[in-house]
Design a protein around this motif. Structure first.
Motif, PDB file in Angstrom:
ATOM      1  N   SER A   9       1.520  11.120   5.846  1.00  0.00           N
ATOM      2  CA  SER A   9       2.452  11.199   4.722  1.00  0.00           C
ATOM      3  C   SER A   9       3.781  11.811   5.150  1.00  0.00           C
ATOM      4  O   SER A   9       4.855  11.371   4.728  1.00  0.00           O
ATOM      5  CB  SER A   9       1.838  12.004   3.569  1.00  0.00           C
ATOM      6  N   PHE A  10       3.719  12.822   6.030  1.00  0.00           N
ATOM      7  CA  PHE A  10       4.952  13.434   6.544  1.00  0.00           C
ATOM      8  C   PHE A  10       5.743  12.412   7.357  1.00  0.00           C
ATOM      9  O   PHE A  10       6.968  12.272   7.204  1.00  0.00           O
ATOM     10  CB  PHE A  10       4.606  14.651   7.410  1.00  0.00           C
ATOM     11  N   GLY A  11       5.063  11.688   8.222  1.00  0.00           N
ATOM     12  CA  GLY A  11       5.743  10.713   9.067  1.00  0.00           C
ATOM     13  C   GLY A  11       6.336   9.547   8.294  1.00  0.00           C
ATOM     14  O   GLY A  11       7.366   8.990   8.699  1.00  0.00           O
ATOM     15  N   LEU A  12       5.703   9.187   7.186  1.00  0.00           N
ATOM     16  CA  LEU A  12       6.175   8.059   6.371  1.00  0.00           C
ATOM     17  C   LEU A  12       7.017   8.516   5.180  1.00  0.00           C
ATOM     18  O   LEU A  12       7.372   7.701   4.329  1.00  0.00           O
ATOM     19  CB  LEU A  12       4.980   7.229   5.874  1.00  0.00           C
ATOM     20  N   ASP A  13       7.315   9.812   5.122  1.00  0.00           N
ATOM     21  CA  ASP A  13       8.152  10.384   4.063  1.00  0.00           C
ATOM     22  C   ASP A  13       7.551  10.157   2.674  1.00  0.00           C
ATOM     23  O   ASP A  13       8.239   9.775   1.728  1.00  0.00           O
ATOM     24  CB  ASP A  13       9.572   9.800   4.121  1.00  0.00           C
ATOM     25  N   ILE A  14       6.237  10.400   2.580  1.00  0.00           N
ATOM     26  CA  ILE A  14       5.532  10.303   1.298  1.00  0.00           C
ATOM     27  C   ILE A  14       5.235  11.724   0.812  1.00  0.00           C
ATOM     28  O   ILE A  14       4.622  12.512   1.542  1.00  0.00           O
ATOM     29  CB  ILE A  14       4.209   9.529   1.452  1.00  0.00           C
ATOM     30  N   PRO A  15       5.643  12.113  -0.378  1.00  0.00           N
ATOM     31  CA  PRO A  15       5.318  13.456  -0.894  1.00  0.00           C
ATOM     32  C   PRO A  15       3.804  13.667  -0.915  1.00  0.00           C
ATOM     33  O   PRO A  15       3.044  12.759  -1.266  1.00  0.00           O
ATOM     34  CB  PRO A  15       5.883  13.438  -2.315  1.00  0.00           C
ATOM     35  N   SER A  16       3.370  14.864  -0.526  1.00  0.00           N
ATOM     36  CA  SER A  16       1.931  15.110  -0.421  1.00  0.00           C
ATOM     37  C   SER A  16       1.507  16.334  -1.223  1.00  0.00           C
ATOM     38  O   SER A  16       2.255  17.304  -1.354  1.00  0.00           O
ATOM     39  CB  SER A  16       1.534  15.304   1.045  1.00  0.00           C
ATOM     40  N   ILE A  17       0.288  16.245  -1.735  1.00  0.00           N
ATOM     41  CA  ILE A  17      -0.353  17.352  -2.442  1.00  0.00           C
ATOM     42  C   ILE A  17      -1.660  17.622  -1.719  1.00  0.00           C
ATOM     43  O   ILE A  17      -2.463  16.716  -1.509  1.00  0.00           O
ATOM     44  CB  ILE A  17      -0.617  16.993  -3.918  1.00  0.00           C
ATOM     45  N   PHE A  18      -1.876  18.877  -1.332  1.00  0.00           N
ATOM     46  CA  PHE A  18      -3.006  19.227  -0.486  1.00  0.00           C
ATOM     47  C   PHE A  18      -3.828  20.316  -1.159  1.00  0.00           C
ATOM     48  O   PHE A  18      -3.280  21.301  -1.662  1.00  0.00           O
ATOM     49  CB  PHE A  18      -2.492  19.730   0.865  1.00  0.00           C
ATOM     50  N   VAL A  19      -5.135  20.124  -1.181  1.00  0.00           N
ATOM     51  CA  VAL A  19      -6.047  21.094  -1.786  1.00  0.00           C
ATOM     52  C   VAL A  19      -6.778  21.822  -0.665  1.00  0.00           C
ATOM     53  O   VAL A  19      -7.348  21.184   0.224  1.00  0.00           O
ATOM     54  CB  VAL A  19      -7.052  20.406  -2.725  1.00  0.00           C
ATOM     55  N   LEU A  20      -6.782  23.147  -0.714  1.00  0.00           N
ATOM     56  CA  LEU A  20      -7.370  23.969   0.333  1.00  0.00           C
ATOM     57  C   LEU A  20      -8.297  25.008  -0.284  1.00  0.00           C
ATOM     58  O   LEU A  20      -7.902  25.725  -1.205  1.00  0.00           O
ATOM     59  CB  LEU A  20      -6.256  24.690   1.111  1.00  0.00           C
ATOM     60  N   ASN A  27       0.798  -1.227   0.000  1.00  0.00           N
ATOM     61  CA  ASN A  27       0.000   0.000   0.000  1.00  0.00           C
ATOM     62  C   ASN A  27       0.829   1.275   0.000  1.00  0.00           C
ATOM     63  O   ASN A  27       0.280   2.366  -0.171  1.00  0.00           O
ATOM     64  CB  ASN A  27      -0.917   0.032   1.230  1.00  0.00           C
ATOM     65  N   MET A  28       2.129   1.175   0.225  1.00  0.00           N
ATOM     66  CA  MET A  28       2.954   2.370   0.346  1.00  0.00           C
ATOM     67  C   MET A  28       2.962   3.145  -0.974  1.00  0.00           C
ATOM     68  O   MET A  28       3.505   2.691  -1.982  1.00  0.00           O
ATOM     69  CB  MET A  28       4.381   1.995   0.726  1.00  0.00           C
ATOM     70  N   PRO A  29       2.336   4.320  -1.000  1.00  0.00           N
ATOM     71  CA  PRO A  29       2.201   5.062  -2.260  1.00  0.00           C
ATOM     72  C   PRO A  29       3.422   5.924  -2.559  1.00  0.00           C
ATOM     73  O   PRO A  29       4.248   6.195  -1.677  1.00  0.00           O
ATOM     74  CB  PRO A  29       0.981   5.949  -1.984  1.00  0.00           C
ATOM     75  N   LYS A  30       3.501   6.369  -3.789  1.00  0.00           N
ATOM     76  CA  LYS A  30       4.574   7.279  -4.203  1.00  0.00           C
ATOM     77  C   LYS A  30       4.203   8.735  -3.944  1.00  0.00           C
ATOM     78  O   LYS A  30       5.070   9.592  -3.824  1.00  0.00           O
ATOM     79  CB  LYS A  30       4.880   7.069  -5.686  1.00  0.00           C
ATOM     80  N   VAL A  31       2.902   9.014  -3.859  1.00  0.00           N
ATOM     81  CA  VAL A  31       2.429  10.370  -3.578  1.00  0.00           C
ATOM     82  C   VAL A  31       1.059  10.283  -2.922  1.00  0.00           C
ATOM     83  O   VAL A  31       0.273   9.370  -3.204  1.00  0.00           O
ATOM     84  CB  VAL A  31       2.370  11.219  -4.872  1.00  0.00           C
ATOM     85  N   ALA A  32       0.774  11.222  -2.031  1.00  0.00           N
ATOM     86  CA  ALA A  32      -0.501  11.256  -1.308  1.00  0.00           C
ATOM     87  C   ALA A  32      -1.239  12.550  -1.638  1.00  0.00           C
ATOM     88  O   ALA A  32      -0.629  13.621  -1.729  1.00  0.00           O
ATOM     89  CB  ALA A  32      -0.264  11.158   0.198  1.00  0.00           C
ATOM     90  N   VAL A  33      -2.580  12.454  -1.803  1.00  0.00           N
ATOM     91  CA  VAL A  33      -3.377  13.604  -2.218  1.00  0.00           C
ATOM     92  C   VAL A  33      -4.626  13.687  -1.346  1.00  0.00           C
ATOM     93  O   VAL A  33      -5.282  12.680  -1.072  1.00  0.00           O
ATOM     94  CB  VAL A  33      -3.816  13.492  -3.697  1.00  0.00           C
ATOM     95  N   ALA A  34      -4.986  14.906  -0.922  1.00  0.00           N
ATOM     96  CA  ALA A  34      -6.206  15.080  -0.125  1.00  0.00           C
ATOM     97  C   ALA A  34      -6.692  16.513  -0.228  1.00  0.00           C
ATOM     98  O   ALA A  34      -5.963  17.415  -0.653  1.00  0.00           O
ATOM     99  CB  ALA A  34      -5.966  14.716   1.337  1.00  0.00           C
ATOM    100  N   LYS A  35      -7.936  16.700   0.194  1.00  0.00           N
ATOM    101  CA  LYS A  35      -8.541  18.025   0.295  1.00  0.00           C
ATOM    102  C   LYS A  35      -9.038  18.187   1.735  1.00  0.00           C
ATOM    103  O   LYS A  35      -9.994  17.550   2.138  1.00  0.00           O
ATOM    104  CB  LYS A  35      -9.702  18.169  -0.698  1.00  0.00           C
ATOM    105  N   HIS A  36      -8.340  18.996   2.497  1.00  0.00           N
ATOM    106  CA  HIS A  36      -8.732  19.290   3.886  1.00  0.00           C
ATOM    107  C   HIS A  36      -8.730  18.069   4.807  1.00  0.00           C
ATOM    108  O   HIS A  36      -9.349  18.127   5.879  1.00  0.00           O
ATOM    109  CB  HIS A  36     -10.096  19.973   3.944  1.00  0.00           C
TER     110      HIS A  36
END
Length: 352
Positions: A103-114, A86-95
């Motif tokens: 994602s920060f703790g597992l060192d996964i690059p993240s994209i966040f929509v606000l 399940n370990m992804p290459k990138v994580a994406v979420a909105k709020h």
């Protein structure tokens, strides 16, 4: 098989927002996993789209409950996401409050929509931890002001990506521009709506930390509408208490989980104390009144400036606008859909 993208859904409209992105990921052959929070109708809506997902955690209305539930959800998500398959290459979420922490703790690059600059608690918990921030231009402008006025720094504003539209453009396009999930032409029949009368949709105030203790204006609006306009009234409550109050009125429809985007497509007026449904209606060209009881968000000001929405909490003004504009279709403004921007940033983070 490895996972390319992790998408975390924590609020009901998120499935509409990410649907177009998910279709694009599928088209490009990218593997993804979806996690969700047990909240209102979110799981039912995901099931409408037919996506596979795993749910973790739930909402709470108390401050202590929010803290405990969020902490538990972080633990559950960490265990799930850290599995090798399940370990992804990138994580994406909105709020999502939890995805940035995991994602920060597992060192996964993240994209966040606000798109809510006034959700201070959520923003403080998330924005310092993310790698990429995507905002509607209306939110970006307000976020800059917020950081300066409070002498705080959530994020380097030079790294904030913006688009000339609102997130609800993606919500609407998920249905209006999709062959896979088109507008449901049977929605009015299924709700037993009198098609000879106009349709007014109402939405109650958010049950959120940034909008608490506000009086509900909808009962007064319902009473006055029945007195002054012959129309169908469909009301969307957020709590069981609201549902009980609205259900006492004769001849109004208080649905459970339905395809609200399809209903808005056929509606003649939208009056809402929330945000998302107002903006979805405005994007569709439905005459829209926001009676949101807090400071108007940047995205709502943006749509008001475009002439697709008005904002007032004055009952007389709401009714005058409804009577004058019901059934008068607004001009549909050309607004940017953020889906392509999200996909481009995913590809960059994956090194594609």
């Amino acid at each position: 098989m490895t996972t390319d993208v992790w998408i975390d859904l924590t609020n009901s409209p998120h499935i509409h927002y990410f649907s177009r992105l998910i279709e694009k990921l599928e088209k490009e052959g990218l593997e993804y996993i979806i996690t969700a929070r047990r909240f209102q109708s979110l799981e039912d809506l995901i099931n409408i789209y037919g996506y596979e997902y795993t749910s973790f955690g739930e909402h709470s209305s108390s401050l202590s409950g929010k803290l405990v539930n969020s902490a538990n959800r972080i633990i559950e998500l960490t265990k799930f996401i850290s599995k090798k398959e399940n370990m992804p290459k990138v994580a994406v979420a909105k709020h999502s409050v939890e995805l940035p922490r995991v994602s920060f703790g597992l060192d996964i690059p993240s994209i966040f929509v606000l798109d809510n600059e006034t959700a201070v608690a959520q923003n403080k918990l998330t924005l310092p931890l993310i790698d990429e921030l995507i905002c509607p231009i209306g939110t970006k402008n307000k976020l800059d002001e917020l950081q300066k006025s409070q002498n705080i720094s959530y994020f380097n504003m030079d790294n904030v990506l913006s688009f000339d539209g609102t997130c609800e453009v993606a919500n609407v396009n998920a249905r209006s521009k999709s062959d896979k999930y088109p507008i449901d032409n049977t929605i009015l029949y299924n709700l037993d709506i009198d098609t000879d009368l106009p349709i007014v949709v109402l939405r109650s105030c958010p049950n959120s930390s940034y909008c608490t203790g506000k009086s509900d204006l909808l009962p007064k609006i319902i009473e006055e509408l029945f007195d002054k306009i012959g129309c169908n009234i469909v009301v969307f409550p957020r709590t069981s208490k609201q549902r009980e109050i609205y259900s006492k009125y004769d001849n109004i429809i208080v649905p459970k989980t339905i395809d609200a985007l399809s209903l808005l497509h056929f509606s003649n007026m939208m009056i809402g104390a929330g945000g998302t449904m107002n903006r979805e209606a405005a994007v569709m060209g439905v005459p829209t009144v926001s009676c949101y009881p807090e400071t108007l968000l940047g995205v709502d000001e943006y749509l008001a400036e475009k002439g697709t929405m008005i904002h007032t909490t004055d009952l007389k003004e709401i009714l005058e606008y409804a009577i004058t504009n019901i059934g008068v279709k607004n001009k549909i403004v050309d607004l940017e859909d953020p889906t392509e921007l999200m996909f481009q940033k995913i590809c960059e983070k994956m090194g594609r």
